[in-house]
Design a protein around this motif. Structure first.
Motif, PDB file in Angstrom:
ATOM      1  N   ASP A 261       1.027  -1.005   0.275  1.00 18.70           N
ATOM      2  CA  ASP A 261      -0.099  -0.046  -0.002  1.00 18.70           C
ATOM      3  C   ASP A 261       0.642   1.560  -0.010  1.00 18.70           C
ATOM      4  OD1 ASP A 261       0.361  -1.114   2.340  1.00 18.70           O
ATOM      5  OD2 ASP A 261      -1.196  -0.176   3.474  1.00 18.70           O
ATOM      6  N   LEU A 262       2.037   0.964  -0.323  1.00 19.00           N
ATOM      7  CA  LEU A 262       3.482   2.213  -0.795  1.00 19.00           C
ATOM      8  C   LEU A 262       2.987   2.540  -2.079  1.00 19.00           C
ATOM      9  CD1 LEU A 262       4.760   4.373   0.562  1.00 19.00           C
ATOM     10  CD2 LEU A 262       6.410   2.760   0.519  1.00 19.00           C
ATOM     11  N   GLU A 263       3.054   3.567  -2.017  1.00 18.64           N
ATOM     12  CA  GLU A 263       1.758   3.976  -3.480  1.00 18.64           C
ATOM     13  C   GLU A 263       2.382   4.947  -3.759  1.00 18.64           C
ATOM     14  OE1 GLU A 263      -2.003   3.134  -4.595  1.00 18.64           O
ATOM     15  OE2 GLU A 263      -1.778   1.611  -4.121  1.00 18.64           O
ATOM     16  N   ILE A 264       3.816   5.431  -4.607  1.00 18.93           N
ATOM     17  CA  ILE A 264       4.233   7.002  -4.027  1.00 18.93           C
ATOM     18  C   ILE A 264       5.591   6.974  -5.375  1.00 18.93           C
ATOM     19  CG2 ILE A 264       5.620   6.477  -2.256  1.00 18.93           C
ATOM     20  CD1 ILE A 264       5.678   9.838  -1.798  1.00 18.93           C
ATOM     21  N   THR A 265       5.462   8.002  -6.459  1.00 22.73           N
ATOM     22  CA  THR A 265       6.800   7.819  -7.299  1.00 22.73           C
ATOM     23  C   THR A 265       7.862   9.590  -7.207  1.00 22.73           C
ATOM     24  OG1 THR A 265       5.247   8.761  -8.982  1.00 22.73           O
ATOM     25  CG2 THR A 265       5.773   6.318  -8.715  1.00 22.73           C
TER      26      THR A 265
END
Length: 320
Positions: A261-265
């Motif tokens: 659930d870590l969704e970062i770019t």
């Protein structure tokens, strides 16, 4: 049309977004999605895992993307060679790059560019983000390579790619041997982080806060190299761009911890001074990075349209 489809796919892959790639090509998101669907049908293989956000390339998709970048650049180079038949590209190119981009991408890019254009003197300087902007504005650098690029009244920019950010740990941290860690488990955890003045740290902190996560940050590191060493020496954890830690992961001095659930770019971009006349050599180096022609004469309206399209993305993407 087929070449355009391949370029659309490359932009989707590099920006990790159907909508951004569609906006860059002046088409609908549905049309961009259909292009990928047709490619997958032709190849009989899945290229993109659509169940994750930001989207993730499958192993086959990553292989296809990397190969296409080379093919499209070769095609662009061939076009340039035919158009300037008998004229060999020469001159100088000055590039200012933030450290993480320079260390992750520039050795191979510089080597490939030198092989293709041996008469061009390419100089790449690794500096802090503020100095990248200053060098471009002062004219001491033709191009700047930065994270979180943004067009201004004095600078144009184009998004180059989006790096997935990963949860990283030292091999002896309690998380290191876990199959996966949920985002909620970072609440209250001691984490190593960048200097709070850096955009990347502000975006990471904002993302976690929006998700109700309040770790105890030990910050102050102004470059990725220093942060990596701090995590290793202090048996710590942190959130870093995945390409920046491939060498450490390969030699097992760092671990990538699965956090679904870590969704970062982190977006990377190329900047240049608005109104500046970029020489053929600078344009060629920009094309090598992008896998398509760099268009310095793009209209201000078009650049604003792209910026507006990016600003309307969902929070999980905007934070990247």
């Amino acid at each position: 049309m087929q070449i355009r489809a391949l370029r659309v796919f490359c932009d989707i892959a590099s920006q990790r977004s159907f909508s951004r790639a569609a906006a860059a090509h002046g088409m609908t998101q549905s049309a961009a999605s259909q292009i990928v669907h047709h490619l997958e049908q032709d190849l009989s293989v899945q290229l993109i895992d659509r169940s994750k956000r930001p989207l993730v390339l499958t192993a086959a998709g990553q292989l296809y993307f990397e190969g296409l970048q080379r093919v499209l650049f070769d095609l662009h180079t061939l076009d340039q060679e035919v158009r300037s038949f008998g004229k060999r590209l020469a001159g100088q190119v000055a590039v200012a790059s933030i450290y993480s981009v320079g260390l992750s991408y520039m050795p191979s890019a510089k080597s490939e560019f030198a092989e293709r254009h041996p008469d061009v003197d390419l100089h790449i300087e690794f500096v802090i983000p503020e100095r990248v902007h200053e060098s471009v504005m002062e004219g001491t650098a033709d191009l700047g390579l930065i994270s979180y690029p943004k067009s201004t009244r004095t600078l144009n920019c184009v998004t180059w790619q989006r790096e997935p950010m990963k949860l990283i740990s030292a091999p002896d941290h309690p998380f290191a041997n876990r199959r996966e860690v949920r985002l909620a488990e970072l609440d209250g955890q001691l984490m190593m982080g960048f200097d709070p003045s850096l955009k990347v740290q502000r975006e990471i902190a904002a993302y976690l806060t929006r998700n109700g996560i309040r770790p105890k940050f030990d910050t102050g590191f102004d470059n990725i190299d220093s942060l990596i060493r701090a995590i290793q020496l202090n048996s710590g954890i942190g959130i870093l761009p995945e390409p920046a830690i491939r060498r450490e992961v390969a030699n097992d001095s760092l671990r990538v911890i699965q956090c679904p659930d870590l969704e970062i770019t982190r977006p990377l971009g190329i900047i240049w001074r608005r109104g500046a006349r970029l020489g053929p050599a600078a344009l060629e180096f920009g094309a090598l990075l992008l896998g398509r022609p760099l268009k310095p004469d793009e209209s201000s309206a078009e650049l604003r349209r792209r910026a507006d399209a990016e600003s309307k993305q969902p929070a999980s993407s905007a934070a990247s």
